[in-house]
Design a protein around this motif. Structure first.
Motif, short mmCIF file in Angstrom:
data_model
loop_
_atom_site.label_atom_id
_atom_site.label_comp_id
_atom_site.label_asym_id
_atom_site.label_seq_id
_atom_site.Cartn_x
_atom_site.Cartn_y
_atom_site.Cartn_z
N ALA A 23 0.83 -1.21 0.00
CA ALA A 23 0.00 0.00 0.00
C ALA A 23 0.86 1.25 0.00
O ALA A 23 1.94 1.28 0.60
CB ALA A 23 -0.90 0.01 1.23
N SER A 24 0.40 2.26 -0.68
CA SER A 24 1.03 3.57 -0.60
C SER A 24 -0.06 4.60 -0.32
O SER A 24 -1.15 4.52 -0.87
CB SER A 24 1.75 3.91 -1.91
N GLY A 25 0.23 5.49 0.57
CA GLY A 25 -0.72 6.55 0.89
C GLY A 25 -1.59 6.28 2.10
O GLY A 25 -2.36 7.14 2.51
N PHE A 26 -1.51 5.09 2.67
CA PHE A 26 -2.28 4.80 3.87
C PHE A 26 -1.73 3.56 4.55
O PHE A 26 -0.89 2.84 3.99
CB PHE A 26 -3.77 4.60 3.53
N THR A 27 -2.22 3.29 5.76
CA THR A 27 -1.82 2.08 6.49
C THR A 27 -3.03 1.19 6.66
O THR A 27 -4.16 1.66 6.80
CB THR A 27 -1.22 2.42 7.86
N PHE A 28 -2.80 -0.10 6.68
CA PHE A 28 -3.89 -1.05 6.74
C PHE A 28 -4.60 -1.06 8.09
O PHE A 28 -5.75 -1.48 8.16
CB PHE A 28 -3.37 -2.46 6.43
N ASP A 29 -3.93 -0.62 9.15
CA ASP A 29 -4.54 -0.77 10.48
C ASP A 29 -5.74 0.17 10.67
O ASP A 29 -6.45 0.05 11.66
CB ASP A 29 -3.51 -0.54 11.57
N ASP A 30 -5.99 1.04 9.72
CA ASP A 30 -7.12 1.96 9.81
C ASP A 30 -8.15 1.68 8.71
O ASP A 30 -8.98 2.56 8.41
CB ASP A 30 -6.61 3.41 9.71
N HIS A 31 -8.09 0.50 8.11
CA HIS A 31 -8.97 0.18 7.00
C HIS A 31 -9.50 -1.24 7.12
O HIS A 31 -8.83 -2.12 7.67
CB HIS A 31 -8.22 0.28 5.67
N THR A 32 -10.67 -1.45 6.61
CA THR A 32 -11.12 -2.80 6.31
C THR A 32 -10.33 -3.27 5.10
O THR A 32 -10.17 -2.52 4.13
CB THR A 32 -12.63 -2.81 6.01
N ILE A 33 -9.84 -4.51 5.14
CA ILE A 33 -8.94 -4.99 4.09
C ILE A 33 -9.40 -6.37 3.63
O ILE A 33 -10.17 -7.04 4.32
CB ILE A 33 -7.49 -5.09 4.61
N GLY A 34 -8.91 -6.77 2.47
CA GLY A 34 -9.29 -8.10 2.03
C GLY A 34 -8.70 -8.52 0.71
O GLY A 34 -8.10 -7.72 -0.01
N TRP A 35 -8.89 -9.80 0.43
CA TRP A 35 -8.51 -10.40 -0.84
C TRP A 35 -9.75 -10.97 -1.51
O TRP A 35 -10.58 -11.61 -0.85
CB TRP A 35 -7.50 -11.54 -0.62
N PHE A 36 -9.85 -10.74 -2.80
CA PHE A 36 -10.92 -11.26 -3.62
C PHE A 36 -10.29 -12.03 -4.78
O PHE A 36 -9.10 -11.87 -5.06
CB PHE A 36 -11.77 -10.11 -4.18
#
Length: 124
Positions: A23-36
């Protein structure tokens, strides 16, 4: 904001792969994340997703074989895939969402940010 998926390839049935999503521009710890994933002729399927409060979802077809994880320091999301089967063949996409941080109903298909896919091919 960008997501870049990598790690796909060709593997024999029973083998393993680890997908990465930088990721660039943000961190995952503040987002819902996933794989499709999306196989030819099929609809996109939520494979594994996680919300900010630790809720983690796995599709029934991958439970016990796939593991979702993230490294916030490296801004990288991972999908460890073990015991791969031909039916796992698909293009895999990573995604993130900054608004539905506490989504706990599986995978949210309307995620805000999407990476380009990486092809996973499993031969029998």
């Amino acid at each position: 904001v960008q997501l870049q998926a990598s790690g796909g390839g060709l593997v024999q049935a029973g083998g393993s792969l680890r997908l990465s999503c930088a990721a660039s521009g943000f961190t995952f710890d503040d987002h819902t994340i996933g794989w499709f994933r999306q196989a030819p002729g099929k609809e996109r399927e939520g494979v594994s997703c996680s919300s900010v409060d630790g809720y983690t979802y796995y599709a029934d077809s991958v439970k016990g074989r796939f593991t979702l994880s993230s490294d916030n320091a490296k801004k990288t999301l991972y999908l460890q895939m073990n015991n791969l089967q031909p039916e796992d063949t698909a293009v895999y996409y990573c995604a993130a969402d900054s608004l539905l941080k506490y989504y706990t109903e599986g995978c949210y298909y309307g995620m805000e940010f999407w990476g380009k896919g990486t092809q996973v091919t499993v031969s029998s």
